[in-house]
Design a protein around this motif. Sequence first.
Motif, short mmCIF file in Angstrom:
data_model
loop_
_atom_site.label_atom_id
_atom_site.label_comp_id
_atom_site.label_asym_id
_atom_site.label_seq_id
_atom_site.Cartn_x
_atom_site.Cartn_y
_atom_site.Cartn_z
N ARG A 92 0.84 -1.19 0.00
CA ARG A 92 0.00 0.00 0.00
C ARG A 92 0.87 1.24 0.00
O ARG A 92 2.00 1.23 0.49
N TYR A 131 -0.31 4.15 4.55
CA TYR A 131 -1.39 3.43 5.24
C TYR A 131 -2.74 3.78 4.65
O TYR A 131 -3.77 3.68 5.32
N LYS A 155 -6.22 3.54 2.78
CA LYS A 155 -7.19 2.43 2.77
C LYS A 155 -7.43 1.91 1.35
O LYS A 155 -7.84 0.78 1.18
N GLU A 156 -7.21 2.74 0.34
CA GLU A 156 -7.46 2.33 -1.04
C GLU A 156 -6.15 2.09 -1.77
O GLU A 156 -5.11 2.58 -1.38
#
Length: 121
Positions: free
Chosen positions: A47, A50, A52-53
């Motif tokens: 990712r 951090y 979320k998407e």
Amino acid sequence: MKDRLFVPLNKHWYDLFLEGKKKWEIRGLSNRFNRQTVRVGRDVELRRGYAKEGAIWGKIVEVHIVSTVYIPIINVLEELFPIPKSSPLWDEIQEYNAKYSKFIVFKIEVNKNMTIKETKS
């Protein structure tokens, strides 16, 4: 995926994985990144930080322990750091190299069917 290794990346390295130019990741050998946690066959979630998407999913297909980020024992430097020799990122790499006495280097085979590309707004 329950048993996945979470690997946060800065924007530059994340984008290189997304473009398919970066195939290897390196981390200082530690409690979080070691032979027990970084193992062949384990799922990886890459990712950008951090967020979320925008997960990039893959599997670890090869693992090595080395004493320097410049990895003289295996010939993967161009797939680990696919950046020009003049890039200022080399200064960051040199600083990271000084932080640890050993590193774990692992090749990630990205699952293109599970890679979520970010929406540009």
